[in-house]
Design a protein around this motif. Structure first.
Motif, PDB file in Angstrom:
ATOM      1  N   UNK A  69       0.797  -1.225   0.000  1.00 61.07           N
ATOM      2  CA  UNK A  69       0.000   0.000   0.000  1.00 61.07           C
ATOM      3  C   UNK A  69       0.831   1.277   0.000  1.00 61.07           C
ATOM      4  N   UNK A  70       2.024   1.243   0.582  1.00 59.25           N
ATOM      5  CA  UNK A  70       2.741   2.493   0.863  1.00 59.25           C
ATOM      6  C   UNK A  70       4.062   2.650   0.120  1.00 59.25           C
ATOM      7  N   UNK A  71       4.612   1.599  -0.400  1.00 65.65           N
ATOM      8  CA  UNK A  71       5.859   1.674  -1.139  1.00 65.65           C
ATOM      9  C   UNK A  71       7.093   1.659  -0.255  1.00 65.65           C
ATOM     10  N   UNK A  72       7.176   2.591   0.697  1.00 65.67           N
ATOM     11  CA  UNK A  72       8.327   2.670   1.582  1.00 65.67           C
ATOM     12  C   UNK A  72       7.931   3.416   2.850  1.00 65.67           C
ATOM     13  N   UNK A  73       8.915   3.655   3.725  1.00 69.50           N
ATOM     14  CA  UNK A  73       8.635   4.325   4.997  1.00 69.50           C
ATOM     15  C   UNK A  73       8.095   5.735   4.766  1.00 69.50           C
ATOM     16  N   UNK A  74       8.607   6.438   3.769  1.00 69.50           N
ATOM     17  CA  UNK A  74       8.132   7.788   3.475  1.00 69.50           C
ATOM     18  C   UNK A  74       6.658   7.771   3.090  1.00 69.50           C
ATOM     19  N   UNK A  75       6.290   6.784   2.282  1.00 71.65           N
ATOM     20  CA  UNK A  75       4.891   6.658   1.891  1.00 71.65           C
ATOM     21  C   UNK A  75       3.991   6.370   3.068  1.00 71.65           C
ATOM     22  N   UNK A  76       4.443   5.508   3.969  1.00 71.59           N
ATOM     23  CA  UNK A  76       3.649   5.182   5.148  1.00 71.59           C
ATOM     24  C   UNK A  76       3.515   6.384   6.076  1.00 71.59           C
ATOM     25  N   UNK A  77       4.612   7.097   6.315  1.00 69.63           N
ATOM     26  CA  UNK A  77       4.551   8.265   7.189  1.00 69.63           C
ATOM     27  C   UNK A  77       3.694   9.373   6.577  1.00 69.63           C
ATOM     28  N   UNK A  78       3.708   9.482   5.259  1.00 67.50           N
ATOM     29  CA  UNK A  78       2.845  10.462   4.599  1.00 67.50           C
ATOM     30  C   UNK A  78       1.377  10.107   4.815  1.00 67.50           C
TER      31      UNK A  78
END
Length: 203
Positions: A58-67
């Motif tokens: 769903x998020x791609x990476x940590x940056x995507x999840x934190x966004x």
């Protein structure tokens, strides 16, 4: 990827579509306990009961999840401001929103920090941008009126920026312990001082 989704369903009994919400909830738990500087995608996956690779679905990476977490935080923040914006004159509305603003920051310090940590999130993300804009619009309408339309770079929003800056600064000072570090000290300071501080605004 299918293996990851199957592991989610087997480990936690999730139904289709629950993975995203579960990982966001786990990320919120991790930053609440560890702070942003010690955030771990692997630990988030462990707490969500999925493989380390599953959040990428769903998020791609940590940056995507934190966004995504920051967008969710802004939505809740906007809800808190809107809920505080009851009927009343302009001064009462600004005061109520100011208290809600600081209250949200004190209740959710890690999420509040994340909302403004631009180095960690994607500010071009549509969901994040919409949630942040909606929260500011709630403030702007209380300050400038229900017909106010905020446009980037528009000098007309200066009164709303002044309110936002003052309340945000107060919230940051409270979180940093400027009004005391004993339990309840920040909340008491907000109740006693913030209305008086806002009265100094000529908006």
């Amino acid at each position: 990827m299918n293996h990851d989704l199957n592991s989610v369903k087997k480990a936690r009994g999730y139904h289709h579509g629950d993975l995203r919400a579960a990982v966001i909830a786990a990320a919120e738990e991790v930053i609440g306990e560890r702070g942003l500087d010690r955030f771990s995608l692997r630990e988030t996956a462990r707490r969500a009961g999925v493989s380390p690779a599953a959040p990428a679905y769903h998020f791609g990476d940590a940056r995507g999840l934190l966004t995504a977490l920051a967008a969710d935080a802004f939505r809740r923040f906007g809800d808190a401001l809107a809920a505080a914006d009851r009927d009343g004159d302009r001064t009462a509305r600004i005061r109520a929103q100011g208290m809600a603003y600081v209250g949200f920051a004190l209740a959710h310090p890690a999420k509040f920090d994340l909302m403004w940590r631009y180095a960690l999130i994607d500010r071009e993300d549509a969901d994040y941008g919409a949630a942040a804009a909606r929260a500011f619009a709630v403030i702007d309408k209380a300050v400038r009126g229900e017909e106010a339309i905020a446009r980037q770079g528009d000098i007309a929003v200066a009164p709303s920026i002044a309110c936002w800056s003052m309340v945000h600064g107060f919230a940051r000072l409270a979180l940093d312990g400027a009004f005391g570090t004993n339990e309840g000290a920040a909340e008491r300071a907000a109740e006693a001082l913030l209305p008086a501080v806002l009265r100094h605004l000529d908006v």
